[in-house]
Write an enzyme that holds these catalytic residues in place. Structure first.
Site, mmCIF file in Angstrom:
data_model
loop_
_atom_site.group_PDB
_atom_site.id
_atom_site.type_symbol
_atom_site.label_atom_id
_atom_site.label_comp_id
_atom_site.label_asym_id
_atom_site.label_seq_id
_atom_site.Cartn_x
_atom_site.Cartn_y
_atom_site.Cartn_z
ATOM 1 N N HIS A 73 -9.749 -30.397 -33.963
ATOM 2 C CA HIS A 73 -10.664 -29.312 -33.595
ATOM 3 C C HIS A 73 -11.622 -29.747 -32.483
ATOM 4 O O HIS A 73 -12.835 -29.523 -32.549
ATOM 5 C CB HIS A 73 -11.437 -28.809 -34.812
ATOM 6 C CG HIS A 73 -10.546 -28.329 -35.915
ATOM 7 N ND1 HIS A 73 -9.531 -27.413 -35.715
ATOM 8 C CD2 HIS A 73 -10.491 -28.654 -37.229
ATOM 9 C CE1 HIS A 73 -8.907 -27.182 -36.856
ATOM 10 N NE2 HIS A 73 -9.458 -27.926 -37.793
ATOM 11 N N LYS A 122 0.832 -1.210 0.000
ATOM 12 C CA LYS A 122 0.000 0.000 0.000
ATOM 13 C C LYS A 122 0.865 1.259 0.000
ATOM 14 O O LYS A 122 0.568 2.230 -0.703
ATOM 15 C CB LYS A 122 -0.925 -0.002 1.228
ATOM 16 C CG LYS A 122 -1.727 1.291 1.380
ATOM 17 C CD LYS A 122 -2.660 1.246 2.578
ATOM 18 C CE LYS A 122 -3.420 2.559 2.710
ATOM 19 N NZ LYS A 122 -4.416 2.516 3.805
#
Length: 508
Positions: free
Chosen positions: A270, A140
């Site tokens: 596929h 922070k």
């Protein structure tokens, strides 16, 4: 305004000590005052380097069996104080709190403890409190403090302080702050997923990321988040691509249906099986799978449920394929398969796969349980006067397993545990069936006495009529249409058997 800051002090409190020594020595050479706790403090002292115990700073010992060591205003004040805020600096002086410019902390190994099968109390003790709080505080206040929150960041941090002679830039501190919140958010997600039983919330976090050559197409960037090493041992070949990974995922899930069966071989293209067969030998299973559609097999993904031997490898080597997957390979087979330098060869490890699936959709995420239902004799009902024979039943359930892993709408045609053809991803089930029949005929398959599987019910009798005319005599489908009786009546009038499973297997 100068945003480069030279560090004068550091707090170091880590679980993992590997790679820490050169950092401690560098900080010491730079004249940085070091504060530490417990095992890390002992580690630093053993290096012959001065270190101030956090207990001396806080005037409190480590208490509650080590649960509380750093949770104190004299620690967090020194981290969170804004160096350009007169009130903050005044209070540091008033309460004799030193500024802390570097925080090096890592977290207890919560995920590893869960994975080890440890009892719950041991797992709970690995929920870090002080460490996570220090990381959040330091991250922070990145304008003044640099936070090193993981052993994986040690090398980069050492390079920065070496090049900067102990100084860091705002950009560097902000970058490490982002890394810190990535660490903390991943950690919290892991704890939530372990504890959560009832809360409906989506939490997924992956630390391991691989940059792929590209996405589905060359103009798209692609990444894989996850650890493939947990699932596969890569023996040979180029890196897996985005499309490779989609096909590999489909192949692994399909072959799991046949994991403990007789030798079974599948070829996928596929995401759909274009060939699949089960035989007495793996070589024959491969050859019959290939016969299902030798055209589509070109450039496909191959997977076996048994060790690949030299005879099978010799046949595989004749085909251009992207990936070969098996639980193991004989030495001779491996030598043969490595004959193509780009062919990817994977050993699939025996681990449990995730029980859920998710994908992005619109501005959110779709999440579902995996389809783990496999159709078998215990769930079927015979709906027709004519019942399927034992051999037809085997083919029906074989076809159903393939159907479950084929794009909807789909129809699968099987005979003697060999995929003859499938219609995949069609908008109409009739189109799917006609595609499958046309494909089977193209490769000279005789559909007489073949079986048909459908991923969803037949709303009309048109599909069973078309199938019967092609030679099909037995059908497996979930049932559930308000017009089921029309298909049943057609089967009864034409001496076909039909079984219902009660489970739809859509795959979109």
């Amino acid at each position: 305004m100068n945003t480069t800051k030279k560090a004068a002090s550091a707090l170091i409190s880590v679980f993992h000590k590997d790679g820490l020594e050169p950092i401690v020595k560098k900080l010491n050479s730079l004249g940085v005052t070091i504060y530490s706790t417990g095992g890390t403090e002992s580690f630093i002292k053993d290096l012959g380097i001065d270190v101030i115990p956090v207990e001396d700073l806080t005037s409190y010992p480590s208490i509650l069996g080590g649960r509380v060591k750093t949770l104190h205003p004299k620690v967090f004040g020194g981290i969170l104080a804004r160096r350009n805020n007169e009130s903050d600096i005044s209070q540091l002086g008033e309460y004799e709190i030193p500024e802390l410019d570097i925080v090096i902390v890592d977290l207890y190994p919560f995920e590893k403890t869960v994975a080890s099968g440890a009892p719950e109390q041991d797992i709970i003790e690995k929920i870090d409190i002080g460490g996570i709080s220090l990381i959040r505080a330091a991250a922070k206040n990145f304008k003044d403090v640099i936070c090193v929150s993981s052993m994986s960041q040690y090398d980069e941090f050492l390079e920065i302080i070496t090049e900067g002679n102990g100084a860091t830039t705002l950009e560097q501190r902000k970058n490490f702050a982002a890394k810190s919140f990535a660490v903390s958010s991943h950690y919290d997600s892991a704890i939530f997923k372990y504890l959560n039983k009832n809360e409906l919330a989506f939490r997924e976090s992956f630390n391991d990321a691989s940059v792929l050559r590209y996405g589905e197409n060359p103009h798209q960037k692609g990444y894989f988040f996850g650890n493939l090493d947990n699932l596969f041992e890569k023996l040979h070949g180029k890196e897996l691509s985005y499309n490779n990974l989609l096909d590999v995922d489909a192949a692994v899930n399909l072959m799991n249906e046949f994991k403990n069966d007789a030798p079974t071989f599948a070829i996928l293209k596929h995401n759909n099986a274009c060939g699949l067969a089960q035989r007495a030998t793996l070589k024959q299973a491969y050859l019959d799978a290939l016969a299902g559609d030798p055209t589509s097999a070109f450039g496909g993904v191959l997977i076996s449920n048994k060790e690949i031997d030299a005879e099978t490898a010799t046949e595989i080597h004749k085909l251009f394929c992207e990936v070969v997957i098996a639980p193991s390979y004989s030495d001779k087979a491996l030598t043969i398969l490595k004959g193509k330098k780009n062919r990817i060869i994977l050993i699939q490890k025996d681990i449990e796969l995730p029980n859920h699936q998710y994908r992005t959709a619109l501005n959110g995420v779709l999440f579902q349980e995996k389809d783990n239902k496999t159709d078998n004799a215990s769930v079927m009902t015979t709906e027709t006067v004519t019942a399927p024979s034992d051999s037809e039943l085997e083919d029906l359930f074989f076809a159903s397993k393939i159907c479950k892993h084929t794009k909807s709408n789909t129809i699968v045609l099987v005979k003697n545990k060999q995929l003859y053809a499938s219609g995949t991803g069609q908008t109409s089930r009739v189109d799917a069936l006609e595609q499958a029949i046309a494909k089977a005929k193209h490769f000279n398959f005789d559909l007489t006495n073949a079986v048909m599987a459908s991923d969803a019910f037949f709303p009309f009798p048109d599909c069973v009529e078309i199938a019967k005319n092609a030679g099909v005599n037995a059908v497996i489908q979930p049932g559930g249409s308000i017009k089921d009786q029309l298909s049943i009546d057609y089967c009864n009038n034409n001496k076909m058997s039909m079984i219902f499973t009660g489970t739809r297997h859509f795959k979109h």
